[in-house]
Design a protein around this motif. Structure first.
Motif, PDB file in Angstrom:
ATOM      1  N   VAL A  74       0.831  -1.198   0.000  1.00  0.00           N
ATOM      2  CA  VAL A  74       0.000   0.000   0.000  1.00  0.00           C
ATOM      3  C   VAL A  74       0.870   1.253   0.000  1.00  0.00           C
ATOM      4  CG1 VAL A  74      -1.685   1.334   1.333  1.00  0.00           C
ATOM      5  CG2 VAL A  74      -1.964  -1.142   1.091  1.00  0.00           C
ATOM      6  N   VAL A 175      -4.399   1.824   6.318  1.00  0.00           N
ATOM      7  CA  VAL A 175      -3.732   0.850   5.459  1.00  0.00           C
ATOM      8  C   VAL A 175      -4.665  -0.313   5.159  1.00  0.00           C
ATOM      9  CG1 VAL A 175      -1.969  -0.964   5.527  1.00  0.00           C
ATOM     10  CG2 VAL A 175      -1.333   1.396   6.003  1.00  0.00           C
ATOM     11  N   LEU A 178      -7.270   0.669   2.506  1.00  0.00           N
ATOM     12  CA  LEU A 178      -6.688   0.820   1.175  1.00  0.00           C
ATOM     13  C   LEU A 178      -6.245  -0.527   0.608  1.00  0.00           C
ATOM     14  CD1 LEU A 178      -4.674   4.095   1.785  1.00  0.00           C
ATOM     15  CD2 LEU A 178      -6.669   3.829   0.305  1.00  0.00           C
ATOM     16  N   TYR A 179      -5.708  -1.382   1.459  1.00  0.00           N
ATOM     17  CA  TYR A 179      -5.315  -2.715   1.000  1.00  0.00           C
ATOM     18  C   TYR A 179      -6.536  -3.482   0.499  1.00  0.00           C
ATOM     19  CZ  TYR A 179      -3.934  -7.608   1.141  1.00  0.00           C
ATOM     20  OH  TYR A 179      -3.733  -8.923   0.818  1.00  0.00           O
ATOM     21  N   ARG A 182      -7.734  -1.666  -2.910  1.00  0.00           N
ATOM     22  CA  ARG A 182      -6.844  -1.611  -4.068  1.00  0.00           C
ATOM     23  C   ARG A 182      -6.170  -2.937  -4.395  1.00  0.00           C
ATOM     24  NH1 ARG A 182      -3.461   3.948  -4.435  1.00  0.00           N
ATOM     25  NH2 ARG A 182      -3.046   2.941  -6.450  1.00  0.00           N
ATOM     26  N   VAL A 183      -6.116  -3.846  -3.419  1.00  0.00           N
ATOM     27  CA  VAL A 183      -5.350  -5.078  -3.630  1.00  0.00           C
ATOM     28  C   VAL A 183      -6.203  -6.320  -3.395  1.00  0.00           C
ATOM     29  CG1 VAL A 183      -3.276  -6.370  -2.988  1.00  0.00           C
ATOM     30  CG2 VAL A 183      -3.240  -3.860  -2.946  1.00  0.00           C
TER      31      VAL A 183
END
Length: 385
Positions: A74, A175, A178-179, A182-183
């Motif tokens: 991230v 984090v 967002l992880y 986005r992932v």
């Protein structure tokens, strides 16, 4: 008595030697061994193996510090986006951090384990260790344990909270959020920073390390009292000293997914994340550009680690895996191991992404010894298959 444990799963043509290496290892293990091995090459899954009673390809294990790989992917994405700048002072994002001699520290130095901020004088409670925001608040007021930038040492339980607070200040998001966005979710990865209740039934309780008598003598001889740097870094000096091996067995830790140690994953999830980082997967471009991978994989701290008290090598947030553990891998390989024995990395020069998990903690901690043989076998096949 030697137990015979059946290896299950598949390997692609040319990777048969990997299955043989895995089978040779598990044949001599305890009857309660559970583990998984997975690898991708140029975005294609080529190894997908598991062994042991009660496990399976969808079983989830506590991966301890392998979590740092997800958290710092991230950070790498945010640096790539221009949202974070490596050589900005931490105080640019987090003004309250700049007390007790920490005012000049940069994001780069924090990522490279050079901050000297491995814990606090009095240690953390169990509730604080599960909560990155609580850790960050405590750490902001703490004087470093060595002059920032003068040396490095593994920030085992806190680096994800430090970098996570910088991320939160810069983006307004954690984090973990967002992880997920986005992932994990876009790739359907079984690598979780914050385990949803729907997945709890797949979690396999972490079992403690069982050293041999000779290994126990070695452990007992380690100079790591509660008020040494290792003791502080692993929270052994707290009013309630941390039992590291038991951390993922706490449902609060699993649910909150503290970015340093709280991840839960399968080998498929570990390898899949690193594959998405360096390769086209499912028609999606690699998450990281080559210059970003090179920046984060370049060793920034290498030599005697003040906490581990042995040689170590770190890039930015990731271990410099070739320099730290597997010298046969390509220069700039990035990854992270975990206390129970998990290992995960991406070698962009070979197009290889690797993930390994196990249920019972391995001696002596960190990447389990069998990873040396397994990773070498996968790497050889990746170069020749």
């Amino acid at each position: 008595m030697t137990q015979h444990i059946t290896v299950q799963g598949t390997v692609a043509d040319g990777y048969e030697a990997v299955r043989e290496e895995f089978a040779a290892f598990v044949t001599g293990e305890r009857h309660d061994y559970e583990g998984q091995l997975c690898a991708y090459v140029h975005g294609r899954r080529v190894v997908d193996l598991w062994a042991g009673p009660g496990g399976g390809p969808d079983a989830l294990y506590g991966v301890f510090s392998s979590s740092k790989g997800a958290a710092h992917l991230v950070v790498a994405l945010l640096v790539q986006d221009g949202t974070l700048e490596l050589d900005r002072k931490v105080t640019y994002y987090w003004p309250e951090f700049g007390v007790e001699g920490k005012g000049a520290l940069t994001l780069r130095e924090v990522l490279a384990h050079r901050a000297g901020l491995i814990g606090t004088d009095s240690g953390f409670s169990a509730a604080e260790l599960a909560d990155d925001r609580a850790l960050a608040e405590r750490l902001a007021d703490q004087r470093p344990f060595w002059r920032p930038g003068a040396a490095f040492g593994y920030h085992a339980l806190v680096i994800g909270a430090l970098t996570g607070e910088i991320v939160r200040r810069a983006t307004g998001r954690t984090v973990q959020e967002l992880y997920e966005e986005r992932v994990r979710a876009p790739y359907g990865l079984d690598f979780h920073l914050g385990l949803a209740a729907v997945h709890e039934s797949r979690f396999r309780t972490t079992l403690p390390m069982l050293p041999t008598p000779a290994q126990q003598v070695e452990l007992d001889a380690l100079p790591a009292g509660p008020h040494t740097l290792p003791g502080i870094a692993f929270n052994r000096h707290a009013a309630e000293p941390t039992d590291l091996e038991a951390l993922p067995n706490d449902p609060v830790v699993r649910a909150k997914g503290p970015a340093s140690v709280g991840g839960v994953a399968s080998a498929r999830g570990l390898a899949g994340m690193y594959a998405a980082m360096i390769s086209e997967v499912g028609g999606q471009a690699p998450l990281l550009k080559e210059d970003t991978i090179a920046e984060f994989g370049q060793p920034h701290s290498a030599g005697q680690d003040l906490v581990i008290r042995a040689y170590a090598a770190f890039g930015l947030g990731f271990q410099a895996t070739a320099e730290a553990r597997h010298p046969f891998l390509g220069a700039g390989t990035i990854g992270h191991s975990g206390a129970a024995g998990s290992q995960a990395f991406a070698d962009r020069r070979a197009g290889l992404a690797y993930g390994y998990t196990r249920r019972r903690c391995a001696y002596p901690g960190g990447a389990a010894p069998e990873n040396d043989r397994l990773a070498a076998a996968v790497h050889r096949a990746a170069l020749t298959a």
